[in-house]
Scaffold this motif. Structure first.
Motif, PDB file in Angstrom:
ATOM      1  N   SER A  16       0.842  -1.195   0.000  1.00 19.99           N
ATOM      2  CA  SER A  16       0.000   0.000   0.000  1.00 19.99           C
ATOM      3  C   SER A  16       0.876   1.244   0.000  1.00 19.99           C
ATOM      4  CB  SER A  16      -0.919   0.005   1.227  1.00 19.99           C
ATOM      5  OG  SER A  16      -0.148   0.029   2.427  1.00 19.99           O
TER       6      SER A  16
ATOM      7  N   PHE B 245      -7.332  13.856  -6.326  1.00 23.53           N
ATOM      8  CA  PHE B 245      -7.474  12.416  -6.569  1.00 23.53           C
ATOM      9  C   PHE B 245      -6.115  11.728  -6.592  1.00 23.53           C
ATOM     10  CE2 PHE B 245     -11.125  14.454  -8.565  1.00 23.53           C
ATOM     11  CZ  PHE B 245     -12.185  13.658  -8.153  1.00 23.53           C
TER      12      PHE B 245
ATOM     13  N   ASN C 163      -8.212   7.187  -9.382  1.00 20.47           N
ATOM     14  CA  ASN C 163      -9.647   7.515  -9.357  1.00 20.47           C
ATOM     15  C   ASN C 163     -10.192   7.577  -7.937  1.00 20.47           C
ATOM     16  OD1 ASN C 163      -9.449   4.788  -8.823  1.00 20.47           O
ATOM     17  ND2 ASN C 163     -11.281   4.226  -9.962  1.00 20.47           N
ATOM     18  N   CYS C 164      -9.305   7.638  -6.928  1.00 26.03           N
ATOM     19  CA  CYS C 164      -9.729   7.665  -5.521  1.00 26.03           C
ATOM     20  C   CYS C 164      -9.633   9.076  -4.942  1.00 26.03           C
ATOM     21  CB  CYS C 164      -8.862   6.730  -4.682  1.00 26.03           C
ATOM     22  SG  CYS C 164      -8.993   4.983  -5.121  1.00 26.03           S
TER      23      CYS C 164
ATOM     24  N   SER D  70      -9.478  11.583  -1.500  1.00 26.49           N
ATOM     25  CA  SER D  70      -8.661  11.470  -0.295  1.00 26.49           C
ATOM     26  C   SER D  70      -9.388  10.652   0.772  1.00 26.49           C
ATOM     27  CB  SER D  70      -8.314  12.853   0.254  1.00 26.49           C
ATOM     28  OG  SER D  70      -9.494  13.549   0.605  1.00 26.49           O
ATOM     29  N   SER D  71      -8.615   9.918   1.576  1.00 20.91           N
ATOM     30  CA  SER D  71      -9.188   9.108   2.657  1.00 20.91           C
ATOM     31  C   SER D  71      -9.766   9.998   3.754  1.00 20.91           C
ATOM     32  CB  SER D  71      -8.116   8.192   3.254  1.00 20.91           C
ATOM     33  OG  SER D  71      -7.492   7.417   2.266  1.00 20.91           O
TER      34      SER D  71
ATOM     35  N   PHE E 152      -4.135  10.181   1.681  1.00 20.73           N
ATOM     36  CA  PHE E 152      -4.525   9.080   0.801  1.00 20.73           C
ATOM     37  C   PHE E 152      -3.859   7.807   1.334  1.00 20.73           C
ATOM     38  CE2 PHE E 152      -4.722  12.936  -1.642  1.00 20.73           C
ATOM     39  CZ  PHE E 152      -5.817  12.797  -2.478  1.00 20.73           C
TER      40      PHE E 152
ATOM     41  N   TYR F 242      -4.125   3.932   0.648  1.00 25.25           N
ATOM     42  CA  TYR F 242      -4.760   2.930  -0.215  1.00 25.25           C
ATOM     43  C   TYR F 242      -3.791   1.797  -0.534  1.00 25.25           C
ATOM     44  CZ  TYR F 242      -8.639   6.140  -1.114  1.00 25.25           C
ATOM     45  OH  TYR F 242      -9.731   6.959  -0.974  1.00 25.25           O
TER      46      TYR F 242
ATOM     47  N   ASP G  58      -6.092  -0.870  -5.315  1.00 28.32           N
ATOM     48  CA  ASP G  58      -7.119   0.173  -5.471  1.00 28.32           C
ATOM     49  C   ASP G  58      -6.601   1.306  -6.366  1.00 28.32           C
ATOM     50  OD1 ASP G  58      -8.691  -1.256  -3.606  1.00 28.32           O
ATOM     51  OD2 ASP G  58      -7.651  -0.260  -1.941  1.00 28.32           O
ATOM     52  N   CYS G  59      -7.485   2.199  -6.709  1.00 30.32           N
ATOM     53  CA  CYS G  59      -7.145   3.482  -7.334  1.00 30.32           C
ATOM     54  C   CYS G  59      -6.476   3.362  -8.700  1.00 30.32           C
ATOM     55  CB  CYS G  59      -6.242   4.320  -6.420  1.00 30.32           C
ATOM     56  SG  CYS G  59      -6.885   4.524  -4.752  1.00 30.32           S
ATOM     57  N   LYS G  60      -6.629   2.216  -9.345  1.00 29.55           N
ATOM     58  CA  LYS G  60      -6.077   2.003 -10.686  1.00 29.55           C
ATOM     59  C   LYS G  60      -4.562   2.161 -10.733  1.00 29.55           C
ATOM     60  CE  LYS G  60     -10.252   3.048 -13.343  1.00 29.55           C
ATOM     61  NZ  LYS G  60     -10.834   3.804 -14.475  1.00 29.55           N
TER      62      LYS G  60
ATOM     63  N   ASN H 110       1.157   5.596 -10.211  1.00 28.83           N
ATOM     64  CA  ASN H 110      -0.133   6.276 -10.253  1.00 28.83           C
ATOM     65  C   ASN H 110       0.124   7.781 -10.348  1.00 28.83           C
ATOM     66  OD1 ASN H 110      -2.946   6.680 -10.139  1.00 28.83           O
ATOM     67  ND2 ASN H 110      -3.169   5.029  -8.639  1.00 28.83           N
TER      68      ASN H 110
END
Length: 343
Positions: free
Chosen positions: A32, A51, A54-55, A57-58, A72, A74, A78-80, A94
């Motif tokens: 992660s 972003f 595609n996510c 912020s947490s 963030f 992740y 996740d998130c491509k 990413n």
């Protein structure tokens, strides 16, 4: 109406400058990533437009100063995130973006994120996994050959290759319940026809029982193996058949990983050292010295293995190598196919 338009442009420019001056801290963990993105007070009301892939912020923390911290947290699933392979390393990539407008419009700010890890011993990309199952017998081996994308994460989506760029050609044999197998590219040539005929024009790529000729003419190389039963030829595209359909014809051979000799090897030329190098054990690179002359078989074991048909002729194509400076190359249709024929 015009003053409002100018005002909108000015505000957007201020936001873009504020984002560009932001502080971004990236911590790569086992599977992660943790990212803290410090933003200006002006951007805090617009934090929903920040972003990771595609996510969103947490969570968002507003500091006493009025500034904000977008967090963030992740997993790479996740998130491509894009997973790639570069030699002995795994890459997860990413982008952090600020998108004040709809996704159809370009981001106002982009910040690349990359986590690099040493590739675990024996790790195999899921799509490249040679598979497992019940043995079909010594003659029941299944071979594969395909053109990979630039990230080496999957099969290429196009067969059009710019001149001078690299074509990662992957070949594999399904291991199944056989004893460990070593896959070798004994011979490869390029041709403008899907079948080789006596009058076919060919361009030699690998010859002399596993010598990569293109590593001397250009920058082609065998990439480090992720498994003995697969190999990736990182082939630099060439002028042969430029603009036409080109097919790569290869003779694939499986062999005992513990027994290498002049006739069963994978060798490429390392220009920095001025000598040929053995892919599977550089300490035995003397095996490759025959690449400058003629390589002969020294092992009697091949007579036993060869009688069981442990070789395969495979054809990859059509590929279309184009000169990027040629305007006519822009209209070339893209197709992808591969053909295989057992020996």
């Amino acid at each position: 109406m015009m003053p409002q338009l100018y005002l909108g442009v000015i505000i957007l420019a201020v936001f873009a400058m504020a984002v560009a001056n932001a502080e971004i801290n990236v911590v790569c963990e086992k599977d992660s990533v943790r990212i803290t993105w410090r933003i200006s007070a002006e951007l805090v009301p617009h934090a929903a437009r920040l972003f990771l892939g595609n996510c969103m912020s947490s969570r968002l923390n507003v500091l006493p100063s009025g500034e904000g911290e977008a967090h963030f947290n992740y997993k790479f699933a996740d998130c491509k995130f894009k997973r790639g392979m570069n030699g002995k390393h795994l890459l997860y990539q990413n982008e952090l973006t600020y998108r004040p407008h709809a996704k159809s419009k370009p981001a106002a700010f982009v910040y690349p994120i990359e986590c690099v890890y040493k590739r675990p011993e024996g790790w195999i990309p899921p799509f490249l996994n040679p598979g497992s199952g019940v043995s079909e017998g010594r003659g029941g081996l299944v071979f594969h050959m395909a053109l990979l994308n630039e990230q080496l994460t999957g099969v290429a989506k196009t067969n059009v290759v710019p001149l001078g760029s690299f074509m990662p050609i992957w070949a594999a044999v399904e291991q199944r319940s056989h004893q460990p197998l070593l896959l070798l590219m004994e011979e490869c040539v390029a041709a403008t026809t899907p079948q080789l005929r006596p009058d076919s024009q060919v361009y030699p790529i690998i010859s002399n029982k596993g010598c990569l000729l293109e590593s001397m003419r250009g920058n082609s190389v065998f990439l480090p193996r992720y498994h003995s039963s697969a190999v990736i030829l990182y082939l630099q595209s060439f002028k042969f058949g430029l603009g036409e359909e080109v097919y790569i014809h290869c003779k694939l051979v499986v062999w005992d990983p513990e027994v290498l000799d002049e006739s069963k090897k994978a060798c490429h030329y390392v220009k920095e050292n001025g000598r040929w190098e053995l892919l599977d054990d550089p300490f035995q690179s003397s095996i490759c010295s025959c690449c400058d002359s003629t390589c002969h078989s020294r092992s009697k074991r091949w007579a036993d293995w060869g009688s069981h048909g442990f070789s395969h002729k495979s054809v990859l194509g059509p590929l279309i190598i184009v000169d990027p400076s040629d305007s006519q190359a822009q209209g070339i249709p893209q197709v992808s196919d591969s053909q295989e024929s057992p020996v």
